[in-house]
Design a protein around this motif. Sequence first.
Motif, PDB file in Angstrom:
ATOM      1  N   PRO A 165     -16.547  20.330  -4.545  1.00  0.00           N
ATOM      2  CA  PRO A 165     -17.490  20.988  -5.440  1.00  0.00           C
ATOM      3  C   PRO A 165     -16.737  21.691  -6.569  1.00  0.00           C
ATOM      4  O   PRO A 165     -15.629  22.181  -6.369  1.00  0.00           O
ATOM      5  CB  PRO A 165     -18.209  21.992  -4.536  1.00  0.00           C
ATOM      6  CG  PRO A 165     -17.289  22.216  -3.403  1.00  0.00           C
ATOM      7  CD  PRO A 165     -16.497  20.970  -3.228  1.00  0.00           C
ATOM      8  N   MET A 166     -17.356  21.698  -7.740  1.00  0.00           N
ATOM      9  CA  MET A 166     -16.770  22.388  -8.888  1.00  0.00           C
ATOM     10  C   MET A 166     -17.277  23.833  -8.904  1.00  0.00           C
ATOM     11  O   MET A 166     -18.308  24.119  -8.315  1.00  0.00           O
ATOM     12  CB  MET A 166     -17.167  21.662 -10.174  1.00  0.00           C
ATOM     13  CG  MET A 166     -16.578  20.273 -10.267  1.00  0.00           C
ATOM     14  SD  MET A 166     -17.122  19.377 -11.736  1.00  0.00           S
ATOM     15  CE  MET A 166     -16.189  20.210 -13.015  1.00  0.00           C
ATOM     16  N   PRO A 167     -16.571  24.741  -9.552  1.00  0.00           N
ATOM     17  CA  PRO A 167     -15.373  24.529 -10.354  1.00  0.00           C
ATOM     18  C   PRO A 167     -14.122  24.455  -9.490  1.00  0.00           C
ATOM     19  O   PRO A 167     -14.084  25.008  -8.397  1.00  0.00           O
ATOM     20  CB  PRO A 167     -15.338  25.758 -11.262  1.00  0.00           C
ATOM     21  CG  PRO A 167     -16.009  26.827 -10.457  1.00  0.00           C
ATOM     22  CD  PRO A 167     -17.062  26.129  -9.631  1.00  0.00           C
ATOM     23  N   ILE A 168     -13.106  23.776  -9.999  1.00  0.00           N
ATOM     24  CA  ILE A 168     -11.815  23.681  -9.317  1.00  0.00           C
ATOM     25  C   ILE A 168     -10.880  24.704  -9.960  1.00  0.00           C
ATOM     26  O   ILE A 168     -10.492  25.665  -9.335  1.00  0.00           O
ATOM     27  CB  ILE A 168     -11.214  22.262  -9.401  1.00  0.00           C
ATOM     28  CG1 ILE A 168     -12.206  21.228  -8.880  1.00  0.00           C
ATOM     29  CG2 ILE A 168      -9.883  22.191  -8.674  1.00  0.00           C
ATOM     30  CD1 ILE A 168     -12.575  21.329  -7.434  1.00  0.00           C
ATOM     31  N   GLY A 169     -10.520  24.470 -11.215  1.00  0.00           N
ATOM     32  CA  GLY A 169      -9.802  25.454 -12.010  1.00  0.00           C
ATOM     33  C   GLY A 169      -8.343  25.696 -11.693  1.00  0.00           C
ATOM     34  O   GLY A 169      -7.649  26.290 -12.485  1.00  0.00           O
ATOM     35  N   GLU A 170      -7.867  25.293 -10.542  1.00  0.00           N
ATOM     36  CA  GLU A 170      -6.473  25.584 -10.214  1.00  0.00           C
ATOM     37  C   GLU A 170      -5.556  24.492 -10.740  1.00  0.00           C
ATOM     38  O   GLU A 170      -5.891  23.328 -10.744  1.00  0.00           O
ATOM     39  CB  GLU A 170      -6.275  25.704  -8.690  1.00  0.00           C
ATOM     40  CG  GLU A 170      -6.966  26.903  -8.078  1.00  0.00           C
ATOM     41  CD  GLU A 170      -8.366  26.600  -7.586  1.00  0.00           C
ATOM     42  OE1 GLU A 170      -8.842  25.471  -7.808  1.00  0.00           O
ATOM     43  OE2 GLU A 170      -8.980  27.502  -7.012  1.00  0.00           O
ATOM     44  N   GLU A 171      -4.371  24.878 -11.177  1.00  0.00           N
ATOM     45  CA  GLU A 171      -3.333  23.907 -11.522  1.00  0.00           C
ATOM     46  C   GLU A 171      -2.641  23.535 -10.221  1.00  0.00           C
ATOM     47  O   GLU A 171      -2.658  24.308  -9.275  1.00  0.00           O
ATOM     48  CB  GLU A 171      -2.330  24.537 -12.505  1.00  0.00           C
ATOM     49  CG  GLU A 171      -2.915  24.768 -13.887  1.00  0.00           C
ATOM     50  CD  GLU A 171      -3.218  23.474 -14.631  1.00  0.00           C
ATOM     51  OE1 GLU A 171      -2.562  22.460 -14.337  1.00  0.00           O
ATOM     52  OE2 GLU A 171      -4.110  23.485 -15.474  1.00  0.00           O
ATOM     53  N   PRO A 172      -2.036  22.443 -10.076  1.00  0.00           N
ATOM     54  CA  PRO A 172      -1.726  21.391 -11.044  1.00  0.00           C
ATOM     55  C   PRO A 172      -2.607  20.167 -10.845  1.00  0.00           C
ATOM     56  O   PRO A 172      -2.110  19.072 -10.633  1.00  0.00           O
ATOM     57  CB  PRO A 172      -0.281  21.071 -10.695  1.00  0.00           C
ATOM     58  CG  PRO A 172      -0.251  21.214  -9.195  1.00  0.00           C
ATOM     59  CD  PRO A 172      -1.257  22.290  -8.859  1.00  0.00           C
TER      60      PRO A 172
ATOM     61  N   SER B 228     -20.491  13.812 -10.291  1.00  0.00           N
ATOM     62  CA  SER B 228     -21.929  13.912 -10.028  1.00  0.00           C
ATOM     63  C   SER B 228     -22.438  15.300 -10.373  1.00  0.00           C
ATOM     64  O   SER B 228     -21.668  16.257 -10.471  1.00  0.00           O
ATOM     65  CB  SER B 228     -22.256  13.588  -8.563  1.00  0.00           C
ATOM     66  OG  SER B 228     -21.843  14.636  -7.722  1.00  0.00           O
ATOM     67  N   GLN B 229     -23.751  15.360 -10.560  1.00  0.00           N
ATOM     68  CA  GLN B 229     -24.426  16.615 -10.874  1.00  0.00           C
ATOM     69  C   GLN B 229     -25.832  16.520 -10.298  1.00  0.00           C
ATOM     70  O   GLN B 229     -26.524  15.534 -10.517  1.00  0.00           O
ATOM     71  CB  GLN B 229     -24.474  16.799 -12.387  1.00  0.00           C
ATOM     72  CG  GLN B 229     -25.035  18.111 -12.840  1.00  0.00           C
ATOM     73  CD  GLN B 229     -24.934  18.252 -14.339  1.00  0.00           C
ATOM     74  OE1 GLN B 229     -25.600  17.526 -15.066  1.00  0.00           O
ATOM     75  NE2 GLN B 229     -24.104  19.172 -14.799  1.00  0.00           N
TER      76      GLN B 229
ATOM     77  N   ASP C 253     -22.208  20.598  -8.927  1.00  0.00           N
ATOM     78  CA  ASP C 253     -21.357  19.599  -9.561  1.00  0.00           C
ATOM     79  C   ASP C 253     -20.216  19.223  -8.621  1.00  0.00           C
ATOM     80  O   ASP C 253     -19.615  20.093  -7.984  1.00  0.00           O
ATOM     81  CB  ASP C 253     -20.791  20.132 -10.877  1.00  0.00           C
ATOM     82  CG  ASP C 253     -21.890  20.573 -11.836  1.00  0.00           C
ATOM     83  OD1 ASP C 253     -22.991  20.015 -11.753  1.00  0.00           O
ATOM     84  OD2 ASP C 253     -21.635  21.464 -12.662  1.00  0.00           O
ATOM     85  N   THR C 254     -19.918  17.936  -8.555  1.00  0.00           N
ATOM     86  CA  THR C 254     -18.866  17.431  -7.679  1.00  0.00           C
ATOM     87  C   THR C 254     -17.813  16.724  -8.518  1.00  0.00           C
ATOM     88  O   THR C 254     -18.145  16.067  -9.506  1.00  0.00           O
ATOM     89  CB  THR C 254     -19.455  16.456  -6.634  1.00  0.00           C
ATOM     90  OG1 THR C 254     -20.487  17.133  -5.920  1.00  0.00           O
ATOM     91  CG2 THR C 254     -18.399  15.983  -5.654  1.00  0.00           C
TER      92      THR C 254
END
Length: 196
Positions: free
Chosen positions: A32-39, A46-47, A150-151
């Motif tokens: 599931p979003m948000p992910i946001g992490e690097e790297p 999908s939504q 969101d996926t």
Amino acid sequence: MFPKSRLRLASGKRVQLLERLAQYSLDCALLPMPIGEEPFHVQQISQSPLVICMRADDPLSFASCLDLEEIASRLTIFRDPELQPAAHRRLEEMFNELGVPINLTCSASTPADLQWMVKSGYGLALIDQTTSLEAGLITKPIAGVNWTADTAFVIHNRADHIALPFLERSLAKQWTDPKRKRRSISVQPEQLKLLA
């Protein structure tokens, strides 16, 4: 694309899956979003609208949609915030934007647990519209909001599995045109013989 490839599937908490991606012990993940992490490289795939899950015999079951302010005190069942901290923070932001506090009194690890709590009368829940519902439950849209679950397809920026770039491009192409007509199998009517 790669018929001789072997798939090894794994499930787990979001944090654990991201750790495995970072350690190259997992090639890719659907999260599931948000992910946001690097790297990581993130490709949305999908939504789906978020809706309210309630018992079919709930007094509000006749309504075509629900007002968030009116049901806020009854909306008490959410996914466990520790399973998806970034997604829960975003959910809190969405509630705050409307001036409605989150009233989290019950948390669930799985969709089945969440639905059990709703069926048992512990409150209403916010769920993905595409979730398969157990008997006795229904969903209703929320008036005036366009919230979605969101996926994403997630890989390490330095992932080296030969199939990943092909898979990522294929998913990106499908996502950039989500309304594109998918190829479907047409069913041809069968001529039946008349019985004499």
